[in-house]
Scaffold this motif. Structure first.
Motif: not given
Length: 406
Positions: A61-67, A97-107, A114-120, A176-179
């Motif tokens: 499994l390589n794509m992760l639902l990201t909350p 204003t937005f803080d992406f620090s937790k999102l960056e830690r998750w990613i 080993g997870i490669r893809y993310f779904e918002i 993050k080069k995730l586009q």
């Protein structure tokens, strides 16, 4: 009394290629916090997440639902799931204003496992596109819910919020080069009578998501034909309708509703009906597969938590096996289910077919599958059934791999 068993093991002269199917089973971070009784985003929670991410990736499994915000999924109207919001929001007057620090830690944590893809997570509610997800913000120094069931999906207030949020989120993802490895969701499983709501919501997203893909589970081909979505995810029952429309890339999903003829992973089904999915995904040349329950440990509509060792059907709501693939084990580690392991074997069948294709071409590989299928054509509803027929199919594939690589 002493007993012995023996078996013959043959190792084929080839190595399976990398698992390239984009594959997601929705990951529910809140369920882990609730079951293990730890605060959301506490260090204990992050340790548990790491264990589950590692297990998730190890099974293909390589794509992760990201909350980014608490996912508006399987929640009773007016109800709430525990807040699992990775993006911090602060409101000052009319400015966000937005803080992406937790999102960056998750990613970063997910990629390290080993997870490669993310779904918002979905930016509008399920089954109707009518409301907004729950969003918590700091307002005048206090946390406050600023959007939810009381906010229309098409309200000017929410549109203004997305106009502020999405440019910053996409800039973060590009940094993050995730586009090319991030997918967005509008709303889950809209029906045809929701198409106008979906159109209005999708217009807001498309305005800010150029270069990103938007995908949703939906089975009315009109959403695609009218240009509202470029990456639809129809159920197995409806895949052929999308094939006829030339949809590419092609995705599919199954859930509680796919009970007759097609592949699924319900506990009452023989394992061969679970495992055949990998072969079917190859036959249809499918790019991505989605299922909604990797670890959903609630009743239907998230009204209360359940004990997954006692309740397998979300309190009489879904066929057993639909809501989760792993059990919560000791010390924050998952326990694999049998239907999880069988699903993983199906992904390996898919890889074996791609290996064979690399030597003899897709046309001959598909012809082999069709020859072994009822009616001479393998479809989502017509395929070799039963353990003996499936194992014979895999034996034929192995025979061709051995011949091609010897």
């Amino acid at each position: 009394m002493k007993s012995e068993q023996s078996f013959k093991l043959e190792v084929l002269p080839a190595k399976l290629p990398k698992q390239e199917l984009i594959c997601t089973h929705w990951f529910h971070a809140d369920c882990l916090a609730v079951y293990y009784n730890v605060p959301v985003w506490s260090e204990e929670h992050w340790t548990i997440l790491k264990n589950y991410f590692r297990n998730y990736a190890s099974h293909g499994l390589n794509m992760l639902l990201t909350p980014v915000f608490t996912p508006p999924l399987d929640t009773a109207v007016g109800g709430e799931r525990p807040t699992t919001q990775l993006v911090g929001v602060k409101v000052s007057g009319k400015k966000y204003t937005f803080d992406f620090s937790k999102l960056e830690r998750w990613i970063d944590l997910a990629q390290a496992q080993g997870i490669r893809y993310f779904e918002i997570s979905h930016l509008f509610t399920q089954w109707g596109v009518a409301f907004c997800p729950k969003i918590i913000a700091t307002v005048k120094g206090k946390e406050k819910r600023i959007f939810g069931w009381d906010t229309s999906s098409t309200s000017e207030e929410y549109r203004s919020f997305l106009d502020a949020f999405l440019p910053e989120l996409t800039a973060f993802l590009k940094a993050k080069k995730l586009q090319k490895r991030t997918y967005f969701h509008c709303s889950d499983e809209p029906a045809l009578d929701h198409i106008e709501n979906y159109r209005k919501a999708a217009e807001i997203l498309r305005k800010h998501l150029k270069g990103f893909k938007i995908c949703d589970a939906l089975s009315n081909v009109e959403f695609y034909k009218t240009g509202l979505i470029t990456t639809p995810i129809p159920s197995e029952y409806h895949v052929d309708e999308f094939v006829k429309e030339g949809v590419s890339p092609l995705w599919t999903y199954y859930c509680c509703g796919q009970v007759n003829k097609v592949s699924n992973r319900f506990l009452h089904m023989p394992s061969s009906r679970n495992r055949i999915l990998g072969t079917l995904l190859y036959r249809y040349n499918i790019e991505g597969f989605l299922q909604w329950g990797f670890n959903f440990y609630y009743s239907q509509q998230s009204r209360f938590p359940i004990d997954p060792y006692q309740v397998l059907d979300s309190d009489y709501a879904f066929p057993a096996g639909d809501a989760f693939m792993v059990y919560p084990g000791k010390d924050g580690n998952p326990v694999d289910s049998l239907h999880y392991e069988v699903f993983f074997h199906g992904l390996q069948d898919l890889q074996a077919l791609r290996l064979l294709e690399s030597k003899i071409g897709r046309e001959k590989t598909v012809a082999l599958l069709d020859k072994l299928s009822p009616g001479g054509v393998m479809t989502m509803e017509e395929y070799p059934r039963g353990e003996e027929a499936f194992l014979n199919l895999r034996k034929k594939i192995n025979d061709q791999i051995r011949k091609a690589f010897s």
